[in-house]
Write an enzyme that holds these catalytic residues in place. Structure first.
Site, PDB file in Angstrom:
ATOM      1  N   ASN A 117     -51.660 -26.339  25.064  1.00 36.17           N
ATOM      2  CA  ASN A 117     -50.609 -27.278  24.956  1.00 36.17           C
ATOM      3  C   ASN A 117     -49.446 -26.880  24.800  1.00 36.17           C
ATOM      4  OD1 ASN A 117     -52.216 -30.290  24.663  1.00 36.17           O
ATOM      5  ND2 ASN A 117     -53.496 -28.598  23.899  1.00 36.17           N
ATOM      6  N   ASP A 176     -53.520 -30.724  13.718  1.00 36.64           N
ATOM      7  CA  ASP A 176     -52.364 -31.064  14.305  1.00 36.64           C
ATOM      8  C   ASP A 176     -52.080 -32.348  13.979  1.00 36.64           C
ATOM      9  OD1 ASP A 176     -49.661 -29.937  15.569  1.00 36.64           O
ATOM     10  OD2 ASP A 176     -50.391 -31.507  17.282  1.00 36.64           O
TER      11      ASP A 176
END
Length: 326
Positions: free
Chosen positions: A156, A211
């Site tokens: 990502n 996250d």
């Protein structure tokens, strides 16, 4: 309030992340964190309270490639050459680092001046991670040579892996001196096959991270991520009005169960991604990440079949019990 929920998810210590913001905001928030950690230490010493420990703050930004800023506010993105540490984070940053408040900094290694700043941070005892980056494989290797030892949320906010241009993914999975890599195993940020591919190529480097933003455990709808508005639907969070992922809304025990399911690894190998491996990356394997004489006494008991958290101990003291706390 957020920290109080963490023991129920199997977290005994963590590095809270600050999203990219202004130097004034960094200085204020870091000062607040310092006061908070000092107050916790005093309370622990005075009344023997035990709770999840903050190991140090993770500064995610502001040295990012603008093209890979993700959910971070573009107006605060900087380059190391034009914006030294004291300008980016405020005049107190050296003091905060020396006090052990700043543990990790994520930055793009290809930016002008990045290698020098990586070296400077490493000399000061900060762990540097590479992420939110357009780095080529070669630029990533130079980042590792400068001292970076982690890649932030693999796959990502970085270019896709290509057989002629492997980028940071290639560094994590194929370099001779492979760094650790964190991965968000929520079934949204990375396809199960890519999670398995990463673990197969570099099992010792895998570190699970959530996250998770502040909407974890809350209802669907609008929430805040720094200065950005976020829409949450189930375990998916995006910047309002876009399809850009804005962190996650899952817990660490959820990620662990998904990881074992996606990779087919043993429970022992899965547990290493949330214990031994992160402790090694942080240079704290003599304190946390395993059970041995002289370690911190942080223990999580999981249900043998479901891997749901049953009990959590911090410093040898019970801080969560599923029978009484749910």
């Amino acid at each position: 309030m957020v920290e109080g929920r963490l023991p129920s998810t199997g977290v005994t210590s963590y590095c809270p992340t600050l999203v990219t913001c202004s130097a004034r905001q960094y200085e204020q928030i870091l000062g607040d964190f310092l006061n908070f950690t000092k107050a916790k230490a005093k309370a622990k010493a005075k009344i023997k309270t035990f709770s999840t420990s903050i190991l140090g703050v993770h500064l995610e930004g502001p040295y990012f490639a603008l093209e890979k800023k993700g959910a971070h506010n573009a107006k605060f993105i900087r380059t190391p050459k034009s914006t030294p540490l004291q300008v980016a984070y405020g005049q107190q940053i050296d003091s905060h680092i020396s006090e052990g408040l700043v543990k990790i900094v994520t930055m793009a290694p290809e930016l002008d001046g990045a290698e020098e700043v990586i070296g400077e941070l490493v000399k000061k005892g900060v762990r540097v991670s590479m992420g939110h980056s357009m780095a080529t494989y070669e630029e990533g290797i130079r980042g590792v040579e400068a001292g970076a030892r982690l890649i932030t949320h693999l796959y990502n906010a970085m270019p896709n892996f290509h057989h002629r241009s492997p980028g940071l993914v290639g560094v994590a999975l194929g370099a001779v001196d492979r760094p650790f890599y964190s991965i968000i195993c929520d079934g949204i940020h990375s396809h199960p096959a890519t999670v398995k591919t990463a673990f197969t190529a570099n099992p010792e480097g895998a570190i699970l991270v959530t996250d998770a933003m502040s909407a974890m455990g809350l209802g669907d709808g609008e929430h805040n991520l720094g200065s950005m508005k976020v829409m949450k639907t189930g375990v998916r969070a995006v910047i309002k009005g876009t399809d850009t992922l804005a962190g996650s809304c899952v817990s660490l025990d959820y990620c662990l169960r998904k990881f074992i399911d996606f990779t087919g690894c043993s429970v022992a190998d899965g547990l290493s991604t949330v214990t031994r491996n992160p402790a090694k990356f942080l240079g704290m394997e003599g304190e946390i990440g395993s059970l041995a004489e002289g370690r911190s006494g942080n223990i999580v008991l999981l249900d043998e079949k479901t891997l749901q958290v049953v009990k959590t101990f911090v410093g040898g003291k019970l801080v969560f019990d599923v029978v009484y706390d749910r």
